[in-house]
Design a protein around this motif. Structure first.
Motif, PDB file in Angstrom:
ATOM      1  N   ASN A  96     -16.326   6.019 -21.844  1.00  0.00           N
ATOM      2  CA  ASN A  96     -15.396   7.103 -22.169  1.00  0.00           C
ATOM      3  C   ASN A  96     -14.633   7.561 -20.928  1.00  0.00           C
ATOM      4  N   PHE A  97     -15.320   7.610 -19.791  1.00  0.00           N
ATOM      5  CA  PHE A  97     -14.654   7.965 -18.542  1.00  0.00           C
ATOM      6  C   PHE A  97     -13.559   6.962 -18.208  1.00  0.00           C
ATOM      7  N   ALA A  98     -13.852   5.672 -18.387  1.00  0.00           N
ATOM      8  CA  ALA A  98     -12.882   4.622 -18.067  1.00  0.00           C
ATOM      9  C   ALA A  98     -11.662   4.695 -18.973  1.00  0.00           C
ATOM     10  N   ALA A  99     -11.866   4.981 -20.244  1.00  0.00           N
ATOM     11  CA  ALA A  99     -10.779   4.952 -21.224  1.00  0.00           C
ATOM     12  C   ALA A  99      -9.889   6.187 -21.169  1.00  0.00           C
ATOM     13  N   LEU A 100     -10.421   7.325 -20.729  1.00  0.00           N
ATOM     14  CA  LEU A 100      -9.666   8.583 -20.747  1.00  0.00           C
ATOM     15  C   LEU A 100      -8.501   8.520 -19.765  1.00  0.00           C
ATOM     16  N   SER A 101      -7.291   8.669 -20.274  1.00  0.00           N
ATOM     17  CA  SER A 101      -6.094   8.440 -19.460  1.00  0.00           C
ATOM     18  C   SER A 101      -5.983   9.376 -18.270  1.00  0.00           C
ATOM     19  N   THR A 102      -6.504  10.591 -18.368  1.00  0.00           N
ATOM     20  CA  THR A 102      -6.415  11.533 -17.246  1.00  0.00           C
ATOM     21  C   THR A 102      -7.274  11.103 -16.059  1.00  0.00           C
ATOM     22  N   ASN A 103      -8.184  10.171 -16.270  1.00  0.00           N
ATOM     23  CA  ASN A 103      -9.005   9.669 -15.170  1.00  0.00           C
ATOM     24  C   ASN A 103      -8.321   8.541 -14.404  1.00  0.00           C
ATOM     25  N   LEU A 104      -7.209   8.054 -14.925  1.00  0.00           N
ATOM     26  CA  LEU A 104      -6.351   7.097 -14.224  1.00  0.00           C
ATOM     27  C   LEU A 104      -7.113   5.862 -13.734  1.00  0.00           C
ATOM     28  N   ASN A 142      -7.787   1.950 -13.629  1.00  0.00           N
ATOM     29  CA  ASN A 142      -6.972   0.747 -13.825  1.00  0.00           C
ATOM     30  C   ASN A 142      -7.412  -0.100 -15.007  1.00  0.00           C
ATOM     31  N   ASN A 143      -8.707  -0.122 -15.280  1.00  0.00           N
ATOM     32  CA  ASN A 143      -9.229  -0.990 -16.329  1.00  0.00           C
ATOM     33  C   ASN A 143      -9.417  -0.282 -17.666  1.00  0.00           C
ATOM     34  N   GLY A 144      -8.795   0.876 -17.826  1.00  0.00           N
ATOM     35  CA  GLY A 144      -8.963   1.634 -19.062  1.00  0.00           C
ATOM     36  C   GLY A 144      -8.574   0.873 -20.308  1.00  0.00           C
ATOM     37  N   THR A 145      -7.567   0.001 -20.208  1.00  0.00           N
ATOM     38  CA  THR A 145      -7.092  -0.696 -21.398  1.00  0.00           C
ATOM     39  C   THR A 145      -8.083  -1.735 -21.922  1.00  0.00           C
ATOM     40  N   PHE A 146      -9.141  -2.035 -21.177  1.00  0.00           N
ATOM     41  CA  PHE A 146     -10.148  -2.955 -21.703  1.00  0.00           C
ATOM     42  C   PHE A 146     -10.895  -2.357 -22.889  1.00  0.00           C
ATOM     43  N   PHE A 147     -10.715  -1.061 -23.134  1.00  0.00           N
ATOM     44  CA  PHE A 147     -11.374  -0.411 -24.263  1.00  0.00           C
ATOM     45  C   PHE A 147     -10.431  -0.212 -25.437  1.00  0.00           C
ATOM     46  N   GLU A 148      -9.282  -0.879 -25.398  1.00  0.00           N
ATOM     47  CA  GLU A 148      -8.268  -0.693 -26.426  1.00  0.00           C
ATOM     48  C   GLU A 148      -8.737  -1.091 -27.809  1.00  0.00           C
ATOM     49  N   SER A 149      -9.733  -1.948 -27.916  1.00  0.00           N
ATOM     50  CA  SER A 149     -10.208  -2.396 -29.226  1.00  0.00           C
ATOM     51  C   SER A 149     -11.083  -1.362 -29.918  1.00  0.00           C
ATOM     52  N   VAL A 150     -11.625  -0.394 -29.166  1.00  0.00           N
ATOM     53  CA  VAL A 150     -12.542   0.595 -29.743  1.00  0.00           C
ATOM     54  C   VAL A 150     -11.754   1.635 -30.540  1.00  0.00           C
ATOM     55  N   GLU A 151     -12.235   1.941 -31.724  1.00  0.00           N
ATOM     56  CA  GLU A 151     -11.569   2.946 -32.547  1.00  0.00           C
ATOM     57  C   GLU A 151     -11.539   4.290 -31.799  1.00  0.00           C
ATOM     58  N   ILE A 190       3.067  10.636 -18.495  1.00  0.00           N
ATOM     59  CA  ILE A 190       2.070  11.625 -18.121  1.00  0.00           C
ATOM     60  C   ILE A 190       0.886  11.514 -19.079  1.00  0.00           C
ATOM     61  N   PRO A 191      -0.363  11.389 -18.564  1.00  0.00           N
ATOM     62  CA  PRO A 191      -1.525  11.344 -19.452  1.00  0.00           C
ATOM     63  C   PRO A 191      -1.556  12.555 -20.372  1.00  0.00           C
ATOM     64  N   ALA A 192      -1.761  12.310 -21.665  1.00  0.00           N
ATOM     65  CA  ALA A 192      -1.776  13.405 -22.642  1.00  0.00           C
ATOM     66  C   ALA A 192      -2.767  13.098 -23.756  1.00  0.00           C
ATOM     67  N   PRO A 193      -4.058  12.929 -23.418  1.00  0.00           N
ATOM     68  CA  PRO A 193      -5.040  12.585 -24.448  1.00  0.00           C
ATOM     69  C   PRO A 193      -5.243  13.724 -25.444  1.00  0.00           C
ATOM     70  N   THR A 194      -5.503  13.362 -26.695  1.00  0.00           N
ATOM     71  CA  THR A 194      -5.799  14.363 -27.722  1.00  0.00           C
ATOM     72  C   THR A 194      -7.296  14.477 -27.967  1.00  0.00           C
ATOM     73  N   ALA A 195      -8.076  13.605 -27.304  1.00  0.00           N
ATOM     74  CA  ALA A 195      -9.535  13.654 -27.377  1.00  0.00           C
ATOM     75  C   ALA A 195     -10.083  13.165 -26.047  1.00  0.00           C
ATOM     76  N   LYS A 196     -11.337  13.539 -25.749  1.00  0.00           N
ATOM     77  CA  LYS A 196     -11.958  13.129 -24.483  1.00  0.00           C
ATOM     78  C   LYS A 196     -12.942  11.985 -24.651  1.00  0.00           C
ATOM     79  N   THR A 197     -13.304  11.704 -25.880  1.00  0.00           N
ATOM     80  CA  THR A 197     -14.224  10.600 -26.141  1.00  0.00           C
ATOM     81  C   THR A 197     -13.699   9.770 -27.302  1.00  0.00           C
ATOM     82  N   MET A 198     -14.027   8.475 -27.293  1.00  0.00           N
ATOM     83  CA  MET A 198     -13.579   7.579 -28.357  1.00  0.00           C
ATOM     84  C   MET A 198     -14.456   7.754 -29.598  1.00  0.00           C
ATOM     85  N   SER A 199     -13.804   7.953 -30.736  1.00  0.00           N
ATOM     86  CA  SER A 199     -14.552   8.188 -31.974  1.00  0.00           C
ATOM     87  C   SER A 199     -15.387   6.987 -32.378  1.00  0.00           C
TER      88      SER A 199
END
Length: 561
Positions: A127-135, A137-146, A167-176
């Motif tokens: 979740n830390f890796a995927a959250l856009s505000t954490n910037l 580099n490898n966040g997109t490796f979690f793109e397959s997760v709902e 600009i990072p603008a997540p609507t959630a902090k964890t992947m559902s």
């Protein structure tokens, strides 16, 4: 990735074929398969350079940082020498449908600070890796997760300079789709079925993290605490621009147990001095050779050399923001550049036959490789055709020749000679001024690429993260992906990648990836140059040197005499 119930590893026939054709007789180690006997407590020294970023797994996607991170951490899976995934911290990975996965994490393992590695260590890290505000580099490796879209969302705003910025603008902090069931169980729901999704889980982006990492990521990245075969020798063991010192992790019990006492990575900005240090037994191993040594390394080190094909390629990348290569005129110029480069001559003369001219955007050792993708004729040298294409571009929009065409390269990778050769091809065959633009560190070029401030083109290369055609396409060229620094975007290409990931068979997936490459050959966002092989030499002080399927030296297997 390839869709299959059971993930296939690399095709050994393909590996053997490329090793023989690319490297000649002796592809592989001369004495690298010798006895493991040696001093298990002695520190070995190895070639490297300053990592680009702090050593967080999800923020490390370049080779010099990657080789350290992979030794400090252990994931759910690892890859054997042939690219076959083997379970490391995964007790089991099961799915009834290729979309919903239940992962059981082995109990009883710890980080080197004593904290237990649990399912939560993975869920929090992902979740830390995927959250856009954490910037990361490898966040997109979690793109397959709902739910990835909710944590990775960005919005476009105008900055103080009037330019639009994401600009990072997540609507959630964890992947559902990522759920912690208990201390040893993770449930993952993907946005679509991808039955070979577990193949990715050996890549460093999926490593677990101790709780302290998320509390202060910057501090942690300077002195990372992992669970792999090695740990930092002490706090401050990373001496910037000099070295990183690792020692054996006595508590590690996974599949990569260290056969030496540790690894000290010494930083060089030129492979020449490192080669001399190996000859004098002042450095133990280097996996980057100066170009002029490609003709002599086998005789310089008759019993201590490696020459082995791996899943990697080299490219010349063209930023989308370069005005000379935009629009229809830009497309014609990219084609002209590609056909002006004499790959056959460069691989023979400069690389002494240790590279193979590229025929696609991936690598021959990967399952599903296709050397006959439509459009690949643009990779063939044809000076007359190149001039004609350039002339057609000029008729549409004249080339701005106010500045020389610069080709960025890093001197720590032994790139000067071939960059000079490519620049001469461009000058001689297209009549424009081109020259190499040297940087002492690979990280410097990556920073320019990431900030989209390259003045010209850049050399690039890809060392596979996991054995899949998709790994050569998605992370590098899909819209918004982690390593798509040059900003390429084509919805038709993205759609074919998505369809390939969700295909019902390996063959169907690879067909989609080949079709995606047809789009790339129409656009030529980067120019494939050649397929890579790993050359390495080592001193009289060590033995058992070999590289894995992706070209990375297996440092943990090296033994000291």
């Amino acid at each position: 990735m390839r869709f299959a119930r059971t993930s296939k590893a690399l095709g050994m026939v393909a590996i053997a074929a490329l090793a023989l054709s690319a490297c000649g007789a002796g592809g592989g180690t001369s004495n690298g398969s010798g006895s493991a006997a040696g001093d298990p407590n002695k520190i070995i020294t190895a070639y490297s350079n300053e990592p680009q970023n702090a050593l967080l797994p999800a923020n490390t996607n370049e080779v010099y940082g990657g080789r350290v991170v992979e030794l400090l951490f252990e994931g759910l899976r690892a890859y054997d020498a042939n690219g076959k995934p083997v379970d490391a911290l995964a007790e089991s990975i099961e799915s009834p449908d290729g979309q919903n996965y239940t992962i059981k994490v082995k109990t009883g393992t710890k980080f080197s600070n004593g904290e237990e590695v649990t399912a939560k260590s993975f869920v929090d890290a992902w979740n830390f890796a995927a959250l856009s505000t954490n910037l990361q580099n490898n966040g997109t490796f979690f793109e397959s997760v709902e739910g990835y879209a909710d944590v990775s969302a960005v919005k476009t705003e105008k900055g103080a300079d009037g330019k639009e910025k994401d600009i990072p603008a997540p609507t959630a902090k964890t992947m559902s789709g990522l759920v912690l069931k208990d201390d040893s169980t993770i449930q993952v729901k993907l946005s679509q079925p991808e039955a070979d999704w577990p193949l990715r889980l050996g890549y460093s982006a999926f490593y677990p993290l101790p709780s302290e990492a998320m509390k202060d990521p910057k501090k942690f990245g300077e002195n990372p605490v992992g669970n792999g075969p090695y740990k930092l020798a002490k706090e401050g063991a990373w001496v910037h621009d000099q070295s990183i010192s690792l020692v054996k992790n006595a508590d590690y019990s996974g599949p990569r147990a260290a056969k030496n006492g540790g690894v000290t990575f010494k930083f060089y900005t030129d492979p020449g001095p490192a080669y001399t240090d190996i000859q004098a037994n002042n450095l133990d191993v280097t996996d980057v050779l100066p170009t002029n040594a490609l003709r002599t390394y086998e005789t310089d080190f008759p019993e201590n050399h490696l020459n082995k094909a791996y899943a990697g390629n080299a490219t010349l990348n063209i930023p989308v923001y370069n005005p000379n290569f935009q629009g229809e005129a830009g497309k014609l110029r990219r084609q002209a550049l590609s056909m002006a480069i004499n790959r056959e001559e460069i691989t023979k003369v400069i690389f002494n036959g240790t590279r193979i001219p590229a025929k696609d955007f991936t690598a021959p050792v990967i399952d599903g490789y296709n050397e006959n993708v439509a459009g690949s004729e643009f990779l063939k040298f044809d000076a007359a055709k190149a001039k004609d294409l350039w002339a057609k571009a000029e008729a549409i929009k004249p080339y701005d020749a106010s500045k020389r065409l610069q080709l960025a390269y890093n001197t720590d990778g032994g790139n000067k000679e071939w960059i000079d050769a490519v620049a001469n091809n461009i000058k001689n065959n297209l009549g424009i001024q081109a020259e190499g633009q040297p940087f002492a560190k690979f990280a410097e070029i990556l920073n320019l690429r990431k900030s989209k401030t390259l003045p010209g083109l850049t050399r690039a290369g890809w060392q596979a993260d996991y054995p899949s055609l998709y790994n050569f396409l998605g992370p590098l060229l899909k819209t918004g992906s982690s390593s798509n620094y040059e900003g390429y975007s084509n919805p038709a290409f993205d759609k074919l990648l998505t369809e390939g990931l969700g295909a019902k068979s390996t063959d169907d997936a690879n067909k989609k990836f080949s079709q995606a490459q047809e789009v790339l050959f129409k656009d030529l966002p980067n120019l494939p140059l050649w397929y890579q092989a790993r050359q390495a030499v080592w001193s009289q002080n060590v033995t058992n040197v070999d590289s894995g399927w992706n070209g990375v030296l297996q440092y943990y297997n090296i033994t000291a005499k």
